[in-house]
Enzyme design. Structure first.
Site, PDB file in Angstrom:
ATOM      1  N   GLY A  53       0.872  -1.177   0.071  1.00 39.56           N
ATOM      2  CA  GLY A  53       0.116   0.098   0.130  1.00 39.56           C
ATOM      3  C   GLY A  53       0.948   1.096   0.029  1.00 39.56           C
ATOM      4  O   GLY A  53       1.838   1.159   0.593  1.00 39.56           O
ATOM      5  N   SER A  54       0.339   2.413  -0.549  1.00 40.32           N
ATOM      6  CA  SER A  54       1.094   3.736  -0.416  1.00 40.32           C
ATOM      7  C   SER A  54       0.855   4.344   0.789  1.00 40.32           C
ATOM      8  O   SER A  54       0.110   3.775   1.714  1.00 40.32           O
ATOM      9  CB  SER A  54       0.590   4.548  -1.615  1.00 40.32           C
ATOM     10  OG  SER A  54       0.977   4.103  -2.905  1.00 40.32           O
ATOM     11  N   GLY A  55       1.667   5.279   1.007  1.00 40.77           N
ATOM     12  CA  GLY A  55       1.547   5.855   2.537  1.00 40.77           C
ATOM     13  C   GLY A  55       2.643   5.725   3.417  1.00 40.77           C
ATOM     14  O   GLY A  55       2.721   6.130   4.469  1.00 40.77           O
ATOM     15  N   HIS A  56       3.657   4.815   2.899  1.00 38.82           N
ATOM     16  CA  HIS A  56       4.763   4.315   3.760  1.00 38.82           C
ATOM     17  C   HIS A  56       6.056   5.249   2.953  1.00 38.82           C
ATOM     18  O   HIS A  56       7.001   4.697   3.338  1.00 38.82           O
ATOM     19  CB  HIS A  56       4.936   3.031   3.807  1.00 38.82           C
ATOM     20  CG  HIS A  56       3.801   2.261   4.299  1.00 38.82           C
ATOM     21  ND1 HIS A  56       3.180   2.591   5.523  1.00 38.82           N
ATOM     22  CD2 HIS A  56       3.057   1.224   3.590  1.00 38.82           C
ATOM     23  CE1 HIS A  56       2.245   1.755   5.619  1.00 38.82           C
ATOM     24  NE2 HIS A  56       2.063   0.943   4.508  1.00 38.82           N
ATOM     25  N   LYS A 104       5.634  -7.505   2.713  1.00 35.92           N
ATOM     26  CA  LYS A 104       5.282  -7.382   4.023  1.00 35.92           C
ATOM     27  C   LYS A 104       4.182  -8.322   4.331  1.00 35.92           C
ATOM     28  O   LYS A 104       3.156  -8.245   3.474  1.00 35.92           O
ATOM     29  CB  LYS A 104       5.043  -5.917   4.185  1.00 35.92           C
ATOM     30  CG  LYS A 104       6.075  -4.826   4.121  1.00 35.92           C
ATOM     31  CD  LYS A 104       5.926  -3.505   4.661  1.00 35.92           C
ATOM     32  CE  LYS A 104       4.765  -2.764   3.891  1.00 35.92           C
ATOM     33  NZ  LYS A 104       4.729  -2.600   2.409  1.00 35.92           N
ATOM     34  N   HIS A 215       0.024   1.101   9.683  1.00 32.70           N
ATOM     35  CA  HIS A 215      -1.363   1.583   9.145  1.00 32.70           C
ATOM     36  C   HIS A 215      -2.245   1.977  10.052  1.00 32.70           C
ATOM     37  O   HIS A 215      -3.264   2.302   9.900  1.00 32.70           O
ATOM     38  CB  HIS A 215      -1.952   0.452   8.459  1.00 32.70           C
ATOM     39  CG  HIS A 215      -1.247  -0.075   7.380  1.00 32.70           C
ATOM     40  ND1 HIS A 215      -0.599  -1.407   7.825  1.00 32.70           N
ATOM     41  CD2 HIS A 215      -1.068  -0.173   6.000  1.00 32.70           C
ATOM     42  CE1 HIS A 215       0.052  -1.909   6.763  1.00 32.70           C
ATOM     43  NE2 HIS A 215      -0.276  -1.069   5.420  1.00 32.70           N
TER      44      HIS A 215
END
Ligand SMILES: Nc1ncnc2c1ncn2[C@@H]1O[C@H](COP(=O)(O)OP(=O)(O)O)[C@@H](O)[C@H]1O
Ligand SMILES: Nc1ncnc2c1ncn2[C@@H]1O[C@H](COP(=O)(O)OP(=O)(O)O)[C@@H](O)[C@H]1O
Ligand SMILES: [Mg+2]
Ligand SMILES: [Mg+2]
Ligand SMILES: [Mg+2]
Ligand SMILES: [Mg+2]
Lengths: 329, 214, 329, 214
Positions: A53-56, A104, A215
């Site tokens: 997922g994006s955001g990391h 992950k 998250h």
């Protein structure tokens, strides 16, 4: 929610485009499906692909380049990418020695990468990272989550792949590094998923979330805010319990910011964590401090310890040339 | 169940999901990562947009295409699972070649089985399976009993609701909430909720239409 | 205020200690007075010393190392360092060719460095950085503030000094770079000075501060929150007005986070800013995106444009090996 | 003004600054960077802690040491300015060699002049000088008029207060608020406030003590 965005639906593509254009010397971007590859395709090596997922950010696209990843597949914010992305990325970077996925350990990521691997016309293997020791292994869990330690796995495996090592050797090193790495995070504030428009969790001004996920998943416990030394002591203890290092073990200490915690605090955490590990006979011989695996705009940080041996140390030290990690070149 | 019905059902599902935005969002914020609603919305909206491309195909092909599309649009944990479900259903429909209630019941069961395999999960782990497994069992039983479709629908709506509610008191052992231990108790699983909503949407449509499956 | 700290009084020293220990291969720390130097003293070159209030990390200590600074003097949070720090630092790094101070243009920094220069037993010169074009030059101002453009000045001057160039040449290059550089920042939230314990300014959930300073100083105006494109258009326009670049000018574009803004948003800003500059005939040929000159935990970002010429480009590209900027080595 | 008096005055100044924490902090948050109180606190506290080291020296040496110490403890804009002030005063005291009211008035004026030079600022720029310059002029005038010290003190307290208040309606042209233009209007300058407080602290002490300067 206050963010630098236009429309939440366009955010990911606009950000990826900015990334690709700022680093056009190193990476190339494909849209629909979304994936990024090295600008210069490597030849005759295991192709290393990660994603999530994006955001990391800078995970994972920030680690594309010589000595690390060949491609990255960014999902929507906090949502695992889909198999078509992995398939197209694999097609683009396959270099005659198979594909290694670094994933992950989240149900969504695992399943999407698994389906991609099943459909893939090439030989492939997968390393699951699971360094988050906040999740205590028990009958209640499917296993630990992959967090900031993933960066160390990607760096070392990327280095080995560059030498022409085969798929199984790359997978084996990735699993070794993962098994010698443990992380735990602390949140002072929640993150806000742009499309949701409000904080993922509520937390009062005198609380912290011990063991938070990247998250915003709940951790071991919600507790009262305390001085940094006391907080970090609990974190380092959890890591020591997970890794059970022996006296004199050399280690890499990574202090990772979640996105909204200033470097000044991260270095303060480093100071405390290094001292505490040292008191337990660990020699911190390599360090990394900064935002390497973030959780959008969360204030908080994680501590990662990786127990080194000569092989891991060599692969950590080897030259790397990516947007977010660079040395020796 | 005709292709036309599937397309209307897809719209109903989309509307139901969109109507429950804040609830689905909250549930995944409480014990997940907050994206379940957005994931579902992306998926169900895309299917409705595909309408014209699907219209000419038989039900099994339509369900397979829906599965493939969901696979590349939802992402997350729910994406591959729901995609597998539709692809699993499609396979049985195609094999059996008929559209009886029995066939739909076994197609549904096959879809659920693919989810179990893919997710390595079972009943009682606080996931969508806590809705899907009881519904599938019930559906198979009632189809075997030759119960008329409207009655089947009425029962399944309740079964789905109970399954969804049952997740509230479970500790999660699969999915993102699996790390929470006792802290997951008291919260309904978001995937269970969206499956319950989708099942209710289709069943209600069937009840309204008084249209039979066969 | 939630921060990873023990006591506010100890915060600076604990953070500096962590920094020095995480980067013990590159830097050495002296306490009382506080200053940091390269681990390996350079010889026969102009010694470049910068400094300023803390809270802008990695500025300045993060830029100590080959190709950039010889020493940095950190003041308390947002408070200029004192002359004794500069004097001791100069003594430690003097390498027979004079001392060049790089100072951000704030009354406090200017005066403290000035007093140090007066007391210094060595030849010295000073470059004042003043790239913040939020402050419109008028009879009302003492001049513009030094912000993120300082990093570019430090990089280029540091590179030139490494070649053995003399003090006046280094000063001249610094002033040239500064005069060709303009920045403007936007705050979405305030920062919180740890010792004050509460936000420096109040800002509501639908407002932004256009032209904010890196200490939370008010900018051009408080205005309603808008889409990123609209915000950045105002910022790039201010920069274009300040620099008046000619068609085809090559440029370095720096998108700088203030500490609490995630990389995902910074790249989105980069995307917009690069497009807008491009529409004005500017060729963005070098980029830097990340937290390089922060304002503690402020959410916000600044855009910096530096108009390149061959000399500046060469010094930007030359090898640098510091904790926060590294390439070519 | 004896060394003993200076040391008592230093304590009084510290207490006054500490008493005005929230006011000084707010002022610098409004038009500066929020650190003025902390800077001042650090400076005045250190001076009080030096008491034992200072006790043996004559007033000019004490003021010079205070200046040197402030230079390495306050930082920011106020540090070098206040430091310069005390060192400037000390120089005149040493040169003149007496402790008359006239000498103190011209020492004060010299201190203020050093601030002007160092800060390249003058009256009306919304800085501490809007307190210091009027006070210095008044002090010089009243000393020339041979007004008794208590009366001088009473007048100077008012002059400082007025100077401080005058900064409220000024646009800043020096210091950190210089970038604000019209937005600085309506806010008192923090350095002006702390200078007013320090002057009031010393004058009040002199009034209480009914001790003469000479
Ligand atoms: N292994 C699994 N088996 C069955 N269902 C699962 C499994 N893992 C997760 N789920 C379901 O997926 C839902 C979460 O979906 P979503 O939020 O879209 O993905 P993610 O968890 O990746 O963010 C959960 O509520 C649960 O019902
Ligand atoms: N050039 C100057 N001349 C005189 N006083 C100044 C000048 N610049 C700043 N000051 C004073 O310094 C005060 C600010 O001090 P402080 O907050 O401690 O330092 P900084 O502004 O560096 O944060 C201002 O309120 C003003 O009175
Ligand atoms: Mg997710
Ligand atoms: Mg989710
Ligand atoms: Mg200051
Ligand atoms: Mg200040």
């Amino acid at each position: 929610m206050k963010k630098f965005i236009n429309k939440t639906d366009d955010m990911l593509v606009e950000s990826l485009s900015g990334f690709a254009s700022a680093h056009s010397d190193l990476v190339a971007l494909n849209l629909e499906p979304n994936f990024l590859t090295r600008k210069q395709k490597a030849s005759n090596k295991v192709a290393i692909i990660s994603g999530g997922g994006s955001g990391h950010e800078p995970l994972h696209a920030g680690y594309i380049g010589h000595g690390m990843l060949d491609a990255a597949c960014p999902g929507h914010v906090f949502t695992s990418p889909t198999p078509d992305q992995m398939l197209m990325a694999a097609e683009a970077v396959y270099a005659d020695k198979g594909i290694l996925f670094i994933v992950k350990n989240y149900a969504g990521d695992v399943m999407n990468f698994e389906m991609a691997a099943e459909m893939l016309p090439f030989e492939s293997a997968t390393v699951l990272t699971s360094d988050d020791c906040a999740v205590i292994n028990s009958t209640y869990t499917t296993g630990r989550r992959g967090v900031a330690g993933t960066v160390i796995v990607e760096k070392c495996v990327g280095s080995l792949a560059e030498t022409g090592a085969d798929l199984q050797a790359c997978k084996a090193l990735g699993e070794k590094v993962n098994s010698r790495t443990a992380s735990m995070g602390v949140a002072l504030t929640s993150c806000t998923v742009p499309a949701a428009g409000r904080p993922t969790f509520d937390i009062s001004n005198n609380e912290l979330e011990m063991g938070v996920g990247i998250h915003g998943e709940p951790g071991r416990r919600r507790e009262a805010m305390r001085p940094a030394d006391a907080i970090i002591q609990d974190v380092t203890n959890a890591i020591l319990e997970a890794l059970k290092p022996s006296q004199g073990n050399e280690a890499l200490l990574l202090i990772n910011g979640f996105g909204a915690t200033p470097l000044m605090e991260l270095y303060l955490i480093y100071n405390t964590a290094a001292k505490l590990f040292n008191q337990h006979g660990i020699k911190v011989v390599r360090s990394l401090v900064g935002n390497y695996t973030t959780a959008l705009d969360m204030a908080g940080a994680s501590v990662t310890l990786c127990l080194l041996d000569d092989e891991i140390k060599q692969h950590w030290d080897s030259p790397v040339h990516t947007p977010a990690l660079r040395w020796g070149v | 169940m005709s292709t036309a019905f599937i397309l209307i059902a897809a719209k109903n599902i989309r509307d139901t999901i969109l109507d429950h935005e804040s609830e689905l969002e909250s549930l995944d914020r409480e014990i997940g990562d907050g994206d379940h609603y957005i994931n579902m919305k992306r998926g169900v909206s895309t299917i409705v947009e595909m309408e014209a491309d699907l219209a000419g195909y038989p039900p099994d092909a339509v369900l397979n295409k829906i599965g493939m599309k969901l696979l590349s649009t939802i992402g997350g944990a729910s994406g591959p699972l729901l995609a597998s479900f539709f692809m699993g259903m499609a396979k049985v429909l195609k094999e059996k070649g008929d559209e009886s209630t029995h066939t739909y019941a076994s197609a549904f069961a096959a879809g659920v089985d693919v989810i179990r395999l893919r997710g390595k999960a079972d009943l009682g782990e606080k996931t969508m399976l806590d809705v899907l497994i009881p519904v599938s069992r019930q559906f198979t039983q009632l189809a075997a009993d030759n119960m008329p479709v409207p009655q089947i629908c009425t029962v399944l709506i309740t079964t789905a609701e109970q399954g969804m509610q049952s997740t509230r008191d479970l500790i999660a052992t699969k999915g993102r909430a699996a790390g929470l231990g006792e802290r997951a108790i008291g919260h309904i699983d978001p995937g269970a909720k969206s499956c319950q909503l989708m099942i209710a949407a289709v069943c209600n449509l069937l009840l309204e239409a008084k249209e039979s499956l066969g």
